[in-house]
Motif scaffolding. Structure first.
Motif, PDB file in Angstrom:
ATOM      1  N   ASP A 106     -13.064  46.348  16.602  1.00  0.00           N
ATOM      2  CA  ASP A 106     -13.806  45.544  15.909  1.00  0.00           C
ATOM      3  C   ASP A 106     -14.040  44.230  16.420  1.00  0.00           C
ATOM      4  OD1 ASP A 106     -14.517  47.689  13.953  1.00  0.00           O
ATOM      5  OD2 ASP A 106     -12.645  46.941  12.575  1.00  0.00           O
ATOM      6  N   ILE A 107     -12.905  43.696  16.898  1.00  0.00           N
ATOM      7  CA  ILE A 107     -12.717  42.307  17.352  1.00  0.00           C
ATOM      8  C   ILE A 107     -13.179  42.122  18.841  1.00  0.00           C
ATOM      9  CG2 ILE A 107     -11.483  40.220  17.548  1.00  0.00           C
ATOM     10  CD1 ILE A 107      -9.922  41.334  14.975  1.00  0.00           C
ATOM     11  N   PHE A 108     -12.533  43.056  19.531  1.00  0.00           N
ATOM     12  CA  PHE A 108     -12.857  42.824  21.189  1.00  0.00           C
ATOM     13  C   PHE A 108     -14.046  42.900  21.630  1.00  0.00           C
ATOM     14  CE2 PHE A 108      -8.240  44.072  22.636  1.00  0.00           C
ATOM     15  CZ  PHE A 108      -7.826  42.479  22.335  1.00  0.00           C
ATOM     16  N   PRO A 109     -15.103  43.820  20.943  1.00  0.00           N
ATOM     17  CA  PRO A 109     -16.535  43.788  21.383  1.00  0.00           C
ATOM     18  C   PRO A 109     -17.121  42.378  21.261  1.00  0.00           C
ATOM     19  CG  PRO A 109     -15.944  45.875  20.183  1.00  0.00           C
ATOM     20  CD  PRO A 109     -14.760  44.779  20.159  1.00  0.00           C
ATOM     21  N   GLN A 110     -16.583  41.791  20.020  1.00  0.00           N
ATOM     22  CA  GLN A 110     -17.158  40.646  19.715  1.00  0.00           C
ATOM     23  C   GLN A 110     -16.767  39.225  20.617  1.00  0.00           C
ATOM     24  OE1 GLN A 110     -19.505  40.033  17.133  1.00  0.00           O
ATOM     25  NE2 GLN A 110     -19.369  42.052  16.726  1.00  0.00           N
ATOM     26  N   VAL A 111     -15.553  39.516  21.171  1.00  0.00           N
ATOM     27  CA  VAL A 111     -15.111  38.708  22.135  1.00  0.00           C
ATOM     28  C   VAL A 111     -15.475  38.523  23.246  1.00  0.00           C
ATOM     29  CG1 VAL A 111     -12.944  38.098  23.244  1.00  0.00           C
ATOM     30  CG2 VAL A 111     -12.881  38.444  20.702  1.00  0.00           C
ATOM     31  N   TYR A 112     -15.909  39.936  23.649  1.00  0.00           N
ATOM     32  CA  TYR A 112     -16.382  40.309  24.962  1.00  0.00           C
ATOM     33  C   TYR A 112     -17.954  39.778  25.185  1.00  0.00           C
ATOM     34  CZ  TYR A 112     -18.347  42.987  28.770  1.00  0.00           C
ATOM     35  OH  TYR A 112     -18.919  43.428  30.152  1.00  0.00           O
ATOM     36  N   TRP A 113     -18.790  39.962  24.235  1.00  0.00           N
ATOM     37  CA  TRP A 113     -20.049  39.649  24.390  1.00  0.00           C
ATOM     38  C   TRP A 113     -20.320  38.170  23.783  1.00  0.00           C
ATOM     39  CZ3 TRP A 113     -23.008  42.804  26.891  1.00  0.00           C
ATOM     40  CH2 TRP A 113     -23.060  44.115  26.727  1.00  0.00           C
ATOM     41  N   ASN A 114     -19.555  37.556  22.972  1.00  0.00           N
ATOM     42  CA  ASN A 114     -19.872  36.326  22.610  1.00  0.00           C
ATOM     43  C   ASN A 114     -19.194  35.245  23.389  1.00  0.00           C
ATOM     44  OD1 ASN A 114     -21.730  36.991  20.711  1.00  0.00           O
ATOM     45  ND2 ASN A 114     -20.091  37.810  19.324  1.00  0.00           N
ATOM     46  N   LEU A 115     -17.889  35.562  24.148  1.00  0.00           N
ATOM     47  CA  LEU A 115     -16.917  34.569  24.603  1.00  0.00           C
ATOM     48  C   LEU A 115     -16.825  34.915  26.026  1.00  0.00           C
ATOM     49  CD1 LEU A 115     -14.239  34.278  21.626  1.00  0.00           C
ATOM     50  CD2 LEU A 115     -16.167  32.704  22.225  1.00  0.00           C
ATOM     51  N   ILE A 116     -16.362  36.143  26.374  1.00  0.00           N
ATOM     52  CA  ILE A 116     -16.001  36.382  27.723  1.00  0.00           C
ATOM     53  C   ILE A 116     -17.298  36.271  28.678  1.00  0.00           C
ATOM     54  CG2 ILE A 116     -15.005  38.269  29.364  1.00  0.00           C
ATOM     55  CD1 ILE A 116     -13.054  38.974  27.223  1.00  0.00           C
ATOM     56  N   LEU A 117     -18.206  37.070  28.210  1.00  0.00           N
ATOM     57  CA  LEU A 117     -19.369  36.918  29.096  1.00  0.00           C
ATOM     58  C   LEU A 117     -20.129  35.607  29.006  1.00  0.00           C
ATOM     59  CD1 LEU A 117     -21.328  40.490  28.460  1.00  0.00           C
ATOM     60  CD2 LEU A 117     -19.553  39.728  30.322  1.00  0.00           C
ATOM     61  N   LYS A 118     -20.021  34.947  28.228  1.00  0.00           N
ATOM     62  CA  LYS A 118     -20.403  33.439  28.183  1.00  0.00           C
ATOM     63  C   LYS A 118     -19.397  32.363  28.975  1.00  0.00           C
ATOM     64  CE  LYS A 118     -23.661  34.517  24.604  1.00  0.00           C
ATOM     65  NZ  LYS A 118     -23.740  34.313  23.078  1.00  0.00           N
TER      66      LYS A 118
END
Ligand code: FAD
Length: 121
Positions: A106-118
């Motif tokens: 639940d959390i890593f996908p959000q971190v990936y798309w909203n933080l890491i890729l940006k």
């Protein structure tokens, strides 16, 4: 790609750099490793362009979430000699846990798309 495993600069051609799965570093290949390498390479590239020494060093960090049951994950973070390298000290994320499963799902996908890729994490 033949690179110094810490600076990520090519060993014979100083204007060539590499990271990620294609780089001949000693770590286990993962997106988590790539994330750490990106910061090191960027800092060293800027330093090289200014003629300064390459101070940033990649430490061999890698990470792999192993799903070991329907609702538990082992969140393994380790260096290139397979010694544990937890991001949060003293939290034994290498133990099988339901919390790690929730974080991975639940959390890593959000971190990936909203933080890491940006570039924010
Ligand atoms: C099934 C699977 C699960 C994984 N799970 C995780 C995980 O949970 N956590 C984790 O951290 N890591 C995981 N990984 C590892 C992670 O996906 C890779 O380490 C990461 O994607 C490497 O990124 P990269 O940019 O170096 O290479 P890639 O993501 O492979 O990108 C290389 C790109 O170059 C392109 N390309 C290739 N040849 C050419 C060419 N000649 N010209 C132009 N483009 C080209 C490819 O199409 C590709 O888009 C997993 C890998 C797999 C296969």
């Amino acid at each position: 790609m033949e690179v110094d495993r810490q600076t990520l600069r090519h060993i014979r051609f100083p204007n060539v750099w590499s990271l990620g799965d294609a780089a001949a570093t000693t770590n286990s290949k993962s997106g988590g490793a790539l994330r750490k390498q990106t910061k090191v390479l960027a800092k060293n590239l800027v330093a090289a362009r200014k003629g300064k020494p390459l101070r940033a060093k990649y430490n061999g960090y890698s990470v792999c979430p192993f799903t070991v049951s329907r609702d538990t994950v082992v969140f393994a973070e380790f260096d290139d000699r397979y010694w544990p390298m937890p991001t949060i000290p003293r939290v034994p994320t290498w133990n099988e846990s339901k919390l790690s499963w929730v974080v991975d799902r639940d959390i890593f996908p959000q971190v990936y798309w909203n933080l890491i890729l940006k570039g924010r994490a």
